[in-house]
Design an enzyme around this catalytic site. Structure first.
Site, PDB file in Angstrom:
ATOM      1  CE  LYS A 263      -2.282  -0.588   3.797  1.00 36.49           C
ATOM      2  NZ  LYS A 263      -1.991  -1.888   4.408  1.00 36.49           N
TER       3      LYS A 263
ATOM      4  NE  ARG B 133      -4.436  -0.973   9.643  1.00 39.73           N
ATOM      5  CZ  ARG B 133      -3.360  -0.496   9.028  1.00 39.73           C
ATOM      6  NH1 ARG B 133      -3.309   0.748   8.643  1.00 39.73           N
ATOM      7  NH2 ARG B 133      -2.338  -1.286   8.811  1.00 39.73           N
TER       8      ARG B 133
ATOM      9  NE  ARG C 213       7.305  -3.894   5.861  1.00 38.29           N
ATOM     10  CZ  ARG C 213       6.030  -3.545   5.713  1.00 38.29           C
ATOM     11  NH1 ARG C 213       5.561  -3.238   4.526  1.00 38.29           N
ATOM     12  NH2 ARG C 213       5.224  -3.537   6.744  1.00 38.29           N
TER      13      ARG C 213
ATOM     14  NE  ARG D  46       6.582  -1.095  10.034  1.00 38.50           N
ATOM     15  CZ  ARG D  46       5.490  -0.973   9.286  1.00 38.50           C
ATOM     16  NH1 ARG D  46       5.560  -0.356   8.124  1.00 38.50           N
ATOM     17  NH2 ARG D  46       4.353  -1.481   9.684  1.00 38.50           N
TER      18      ARG D  46
ATOM     19  NE  ARG E 124       1.415  -5.171  11.024  1.00 36.47           N
ATOM     20  CZ  ARG E 124       2.452  -5.072  10.193  1.00 36.47           C
ATOM     21  NH1 ARG E 124       3.546  -5.761  10.439  1.00 36.47           N
ATOM     22  NH2 ARG E 124       2.386  -4.299   9.151  1.00 36.47           N
TER      23      ARG E 124
END
Ligand code: ADP
Ligand code: ZN
Length: 224
Positions: free
Chosen positions: A13, A85, A127, A162, A173
């Protein structure tokens, strides 16, 4: 115009949103980025947000909605990344767009990025992001490696993982996504503005292809 980026965590996104943003010259509003900035600055909001984010949970609607309302005040051309969300956030956004001073009163298009769960887990857990808060570039050792390992191509800062990208937190999540955010797909579909796009994260041209497809879909709604 108002564009919403929808999709599970780790579907790209942010990356695709940034490209769409450049193309149409929009303001990029990412609630995740705003929360991370508040956390770095150790504000009250940051401390509150961190207690949820580190567990892979959503920051409460009340807090998130107020923050977005302040950010969107007087902004007309926006791409929203990470908001809404929840159904309640979507209803609040509708109200915000009806507010005084608003020239744009409806959402133009909702881009829904679709990636299989197992690909999301694989991609997200590997990532890394730039530690320089003014840069925020994102890399992946497999799909989008930096030129020099551990160093940002854009600004030369160190790359870090992260905290909420740990595999266990990602699964949490995803659960949160299916429970709270997925209902928005139907919500926006019924309004006739949803544009689902399947993303092949293994294609070397995935970023360019997905961006081009998203722009085409948005233009379809602009010409209506
Ligand atoms: P991703 O899309 O990869 O999950 P984000 O950067 O959009 O990452 O968000 C990181 C975290 O910030 C989320 O997992 C959530 O805890 C919090 N967050 C971001 N946007 C919202 C929102 N609209 N409502 C509630 N929490 C949010
Ligand atoms: Zn950087």
């Amino acid at each position: 115009m108002y564009i919403i980026m929808l999709g599970a965590p780790g579907t790209g996104k942010g990356t695709i949103g940034a490209e769409i943003c450049k193309h149409f010259n929009l303001n990029h509003v990412s609630t995740g980025d705003i929360f991370r900035e508040e956390i770095r600055n150790k504000t009250e909001l940051g401390q509150l947000a961190e207690s949820y984010i580190s567990k892979g949970q959503l920051v409460p609607d009340e807090v998130t909605i107020k923050m977005v309302e302040n950010t969107l005040d007087r902004m007309e051309d926006v791409i929203l990344d990470g908001f809404p969300r929840t159904i309640d956030q979507a209803k609040a956004l509708k109200e915000i767009l009806r507010g005084p001073n608003k020239k744009v009163t409806t959402i133009t298009t909702v881009i829904n990025l679709i990636v299989p769960d197992e690909d999301i887990i694989k991609r997200t857990s590997s990532r890394v992001v730039c530690s320089n808060k003014k840069c925020g570039a994102s890399y992946n050792p497999v799909f989008l490696p930096p030129k020099v390992e551990g160093i940002c191509d854009v600004c030369g800062s160190e790359l870090i993982r992260r905290k909420d990208d740990e595999p266990e937190t990602i699964k949490q999540r995803l659960d949160v996504y299916y429970q709270n955010t997925e209902p928005l797909v139907e919500y926006y579909e019924s309004e006739g503005i949803l544009e689902p796009i399947k993303v092949d994260i293994y294609s070397p041209t995935t970023k360019e292809d997905t961006t081009a497809e998203a722009i085409r879909r948005i233009e379809k709604h602009l010409n209506k």
